[in-house]
Structures are given as structure tokens and as C-alpha cells.
Enzyme design. Structure first.
Site, PDB file in Angstrom:
ATOM      1  N   SER A  97      -8.978  -9.557   4.687  1.00 12.48           N
ATOM      2  CA  SER A  97     -10.249  -9.183   4.061  1.00 12.48           C
ATOM      3  C   SER A  97     -10.962 -10.487   3.723  1.00 12.48           C
ATOM      4  CB  SER A  97      -9.943  -8.400   2.783  1.00 12.48           C
ATOM      5  OG  SER A  97     -10.994  -8.503   1.837  1.00 12.48           O
ATOM      6  N   TYR A 139      -6.207  -7.075  -5.477  1.00 15.46           N
ATOM      7  CA  TYR A 139      -6.389  -6.881  -4.035  1.00 15.46           C
ATOM      8  C   TYR A 139      -6.535  -8.241  -3.349  1.00 15.46           C
ATOM      9  CZ  TYR A 139      -8.651  -5.048   0.238  1.00 15.46           C
ATOM     10  OH  TYR A 139      -8.984  -4.730   1.531  1.00 15.46           O
TER      11      TYR A 139
HETATM   12  N1  LIG Z   1     -12.735  -0.584   4.225  1.00 19.34           N
HETATM   13  C1  LIG Z   1     -13.018  -1.859   3.988  1.00 19.34           C
HETATM   14  O1  LIG Z   1     -14.135  -2.224   3.566  1.00 19.34           O
HETATM   15  C2  LIG Z   1     -11.984  -2.915   4.236  1.00 19.34           C
HETATM   16  C3  LIG Z   1     -12.379  -4.259   4.211  1.00 19.34           C
HETATM   17  C4  LIG Z   1     -11.422  -5.247   4.436  1.00 19.34           C
HETATM   18  C5  LIG Z   1     -10.117  -4.903   4.687  1.00 19.34           C
HETATM   19  N2  LIG Z   1      -9.759  -3.588   4.696  1.00 19.34           N
HETATM   20  C6  LIG Z   1      -8.367  -3.277   4.937  1.00 19.34           C
HETATM   21  O2  LIG Z   1      -8.261  -2.493   6.106  1.00 19.34           O
HETATM   22  C7  LIG Z   1      -7.133  -1.611   5.989  1.00 19.34           C
HETATM   23  C8  LIG Z   1      -7.571  -0.183   6.253  1.00 19.34           C
HETATM   24  O3  LIG Z   1      -8.611   0.177   5.346  1.00 19.34           O
HETATM   25  P1  LIG Z   1      -9.367   1.585   5.436  1.00 19.34           P
HETATM   26  O4  LIG Z   1     -10.743   1.364   4.914  1.00 19.34           O
HETATM   27  O5  LIG Z   1      -9.149   2.190   6.767  1.00 19.34           O
HETATM   28  O6  LIG Z   1      -8.596   2.383   4.312  1.00 19.34           O
HETATM   29  P2  LIG Z   1      -7.905   3.830   4.392  1.00 19.34           P
HETATM   30  O7  LIG Z   1      -7.544   4.174   2.993  1.00 19.34           O
HETATM   31  O8  LIG Z   1      -8.810   4.756   5.133  1.00 19.34           O
HETATM   32  O9  LIG Z   1      -6.609   3.543   5.285  1.00 19.34           O
HETATM   33  C9  LIG Z   1      -5.400   3.053   4.739  1.00 19.34           C
HETATM   34  C10 LIG Z   1      -4.283   3.975   5.195  1.00 19.34           C
HETATM   35  O10 LIG Z   1      -3.049   3.459   4.700  1.00 19.34           O
HETATM   36  C11 LIG Z   1      -2.237   4.580   4.354  1.00 19.34           C
HETATM   37  N3  LIG Z   1      -1.203   4.163   3.419  1.00 19.34           N
HETATM   38  C12 LIG Z   1      -1.371   3.752   2.131  1.00 19.34           C
HETATM   39  N4  LIG Z   1      -0.187   3.442   1.591  1.00 19.34           N
HETATM   40  C13 LIG Z   1       0.763   3.654   2.535  1.00 19.34           C
HETATM   41  C14 LIG Z   1       2.166   3.478   2.586  1.00 19.34           C
HETATM   42  N5  LIG Z   1       2.854   3.028   1.533  1.00 19.34           N
HETATM   43  N6  LIG Z   1       2.821   3.780   3.724  1.00 19.34           N
HETATM   44  C15 LIG Z   1       2.132   4.235   4.821  1.00 19.34           C
HETATM   45  N7  LIG Z   1       0.781   4.411   4.835  1.00 19.34           N
HETATM   46  C16 LIG Z   1       0.108   4.118   3.710  1.00 19.34           C
HETATM   47  C17 LIG Z   1      -3.219   5.577   3.743  1.00 19.34           C
HETATM   48  O11 LIG Z   1      -2.708   6.880   3.715  1.00 19.34           O
HETATM   49  C18 LIG Z   1      -4.432   5.403   4.640  1.00 19.34           C
HETATM   50  O12 LIG Z   1      -4.437   6.334   5.707  1.00 19.34           O
HETATM   51  C19 LIG Z   1      -6.552  -1.851   4.598  1.00 19.34           C
HETATM   52  O13 LIG Z   1      -5.495  -2.779   4.678  1.00 19.34           O
HETATM   53  C20 LIG Z   1      -7.716  -2.449   3.850  1.00 19.34           C
HETATM   54  O14 LIG Z   1      -7.285  -3.236   2.764  1.00 19.34           O
HETATM   55  C21 LIG Z   1     -10.654  -2.595   4.485  1.00 19.34           C
END
Ligand SMILES: NC(=O)c1ccc[n+]([C@@H]2O[C@H](COP(=O)([O-])OP(=O)(O)OC[C@H]3O[C@@H](n4cnc5c(N)ncnc54)[C@H](O)[C@@H]3O)[C@@H](O)[C@H]2O)c1
Length: 253
Positions: free
Chosen positions: A145, A158
Site C-alpha cells: 500500500s 495498517y
Molecule cells: N482497497 C484499497 O484501497 C487498498 C489499497 C492498498 C492496498 N490494499 C490491499 O489490497 C488487499 C485487498 O484489498 P481489498 O480492497 O480487495 O479488500 P477486501 O476486504 O475486499 O479483500 C480482502 C479479503 O481477504 C479476506 N481475508 C481477511 N482475513 C483473512 C484471513 N485471515 N484468511 C483468509 N482470508 C482473509 C477477506 O475475507 C477478503 O475477501 C489487502 O491486502 C489490502 O490491504 C487495498
């Protein structure tokens, strides 16, 4: 090699940790379109069912429900991918967020975020890369991120976890290069997903964040697909330990 062959993933097996999530589905979609078979691993059964239904028209999708914090679940995943010929590509998209002022955060909040965003990713990766090491080739793609390298308001825990994940990316890349395994990362700014929607679309946050993004908008999940294709394919074979920032220019000024 033809230009399009550079990105071909025909014959590759990809695991998407967090594959039921918004970014995980986007990664799965593009890897399927490039010819990979995909295993979605996630803690939510309902999310997996809906992701599989969405992606089934695109290619061969298998799902497995489990928690990256549980060794038995990771071992079940490793057994599954071994039975499918061994994993070639691992996208670590599992992640959680707790936004709150630093003065209100508890050790439990930090433990939770660390256990998922770092320890869980560490454990899942450590187990699955053994199959890549056996093949002498593999691609690990971590979801970092902009919080991996700039400060974020009300997201200290985070940011700590994503900073840790960046260092994991670099250190694992050094150690695994000798086995042909490349480890890289994406660092998105705000992507318009379920994780962020209630935060980024308030009038207050739109007024604060959008003027800081030279390209003038938040990312969509589609904006990440080209980088997934690049880092998963042989087009990036001489690149390891790198983080590609996908933030519309947020952090360049
Ligand atoms: N959305 C953003 O703006 C953004 C920006 C930078 C980085 N990210 C990173 O990208 C990744 C995905 O983000 P997203 O927006 O798709 O979020 P999201 O919540 O849609 O996806 C995350 C997934 O991880 C799963 N999960 C959580 N804990 C778990 C565990 N212990 N075991 C197995 N699965 C688990 C959740 O059920 C979910 O489906 C994350 O690592 C997030 O930190 C997101």
C-alpha cells in the site's frame, strides 16, 4: 517470443489469497484471461461462492475456504495445489484494516492487523513457495500500500503492517532468487472497494484526498490488472524485490 507470449500464463497455477475480495477477484480475472488456472483461498465461504460464480465464465476456478492464521488450513491449501501440479503464482491479497486514532488503538487491534496482514501472509507464502522452489520458478505478488512508505492518518497499525510486508517482499526476494522465485509487490493508493468505500466517499475525505491525486480520481480494481499481468508473467522475469506504486501520482509530490 511474440509480444503477447510475454504475458501468457498458459499452464500456470495461481493461488489468490483473499480471492473473494475486490482486488483478489480482479487479480483472478486477469490471470484467468491470460490462461492460468486459479485457486481462490479466503475466509468467507459466501464470498468464495459469489467470486466463483462471477469468474467461472472466464476460466478454471477452484475455491477453498480457510484462514491464513491457521496452519491446518494452509496445509489443506498446499495439498490441493500439489494435487493440481504445484503452484506457480501466489497473489497475497488477504488484508484487514481498522481505522482509528492512534490514541484509541489497543494492543489487540495491532495484534489482529499484524496477525492477518503480516504473520498470515508470511505463513501462507512460506508453505506455498516450497512448490515453486521444487519447480525452480515462481512469482509471489504482495499487496502492499502507499502506507508501506508514507504516513497515513488514523491508519497507523495498517501502515506498520504494510511497511512490514514491503520488507518481507524485499528480504524474501533476496533469499528466493537463487531458487528462481521472484517476489514483488503492488502498492495501490485508495482503490474503490468494499474495504474503502465508506471512508473515501465522504464529502470530507473526497475534498481532502482527490486534490492530492494528479490523475484526479481513486483507482478502480481494473487499474491494477496490468500490473498483475506483468508481475505474474515472464515479462517481469528479471525483476524481483520491487514495489510498483499505483496511486494516480498521489505520492510523487
Ligand atoms: N482497497 C484499497 O484501497 C487498498 C489499497 C492498498 C492496498 N490494499 C490491499 O489490497 C488487499 C485487498 O484489498 P481489498 O480492497 O480487495 O479488500 P477486501 O476486504 O475486499 O479483500 C480482502 C479479503 O481477504 C479476506 N481475508 C481477511 N482475513 C483473512 C484471513 N485471515 N484468511 C483468509 N482470508 C482473509 C477477506 O475475507 C477478503 O475477501 C489487502 O491486502 C489490502 O490491504 C487495498
Amino acid at each position: 517470443m511474440q509480444g503477447h507470449d510475454l504475458f501468457s500464463l498458459t499452464g500456470r497455477l495461481a493461488v489468490i489469497g483473499g480471492g473473494a475480495g475486490s482486488i483478489g477477484r480482479s487479480a483472478a480475472d486477469v490471470l484467468l484471461r491470460l490462461g492460468a488456472r486459479v485457486v481462490l483461498f479466503d475466509i468467507t465461504e459466501d464470498g468464495l461462492t459469489s467470486a466463483a460464480a462471477e469468474l467461472a465464465p472466464v476460466g478454471q476456478v477452484t475455491t477453498l475456504c480457510g484462514d491464513t492464521r491457521k496452519k491446518a488450513d494452509i496445509d489443506r491449501l498446499a495439498d490441493l495445489t500439489k494435487s493440481m501440479g504445484g503452484v506457480d503464482i501466489l497473489v497475497n491479497s488477504v488484508g484487514v484494516q481498522r481505522r482509528m486514532p492512534l490514541l484509541e488503538a489497543t494492543p489487540d487491534d495491532l495484534d489482529f492487523i499484524w496477525s492477518v496482514n503480516v504473520a498470515g501472509v508470511f505463513a501462507l507464502t512460506q508453505t506455498l513457495i516450497r512448490q515453486m522452489v521444487d519447480k525452480g520458478y515462481g512469482k509471489v505478488i504482495n499487496l502492499c500500500s502507499i502506507g508501506s512508505f508514507v504516513g497515513l492518518d488514523q491508519k497507523t497499525m495498517y501502515a506498520i503492517s504494510k511497511g512490514g510486508l514491503l520488507q518481507y517482499t524485499r528480504s524474501a526476494a533476496v533469499e528466493l532468487a537463487r531458487f528462481g522465485v521472484r517476489v514483488n509487490a503492488l502498492a495501490p493508493g485508495y482503490v474503490d472497494t468494499a474495504m474503502t468505500a465508506s471512508w473515501i466517499h465522504t464529502p470530507e475525505h473526497e475534498a481532502e484526498y482527490l486534490p492530492r491525486i494528479p490523475l484526479g480520481r481513486y483507482a478502480t480494481v481494473d487499474d491494477l490488472k496490468g500490473t498483475f499481468a506483468f508481475l505474474a508473467s515472464s515479462a517481469s522475469d528479471y525483476i524481483t524485490g520491487q514495489m510498483i506504486v499505483i496511486d494516480g501520482g498521489w505520492t510523487i509530490w
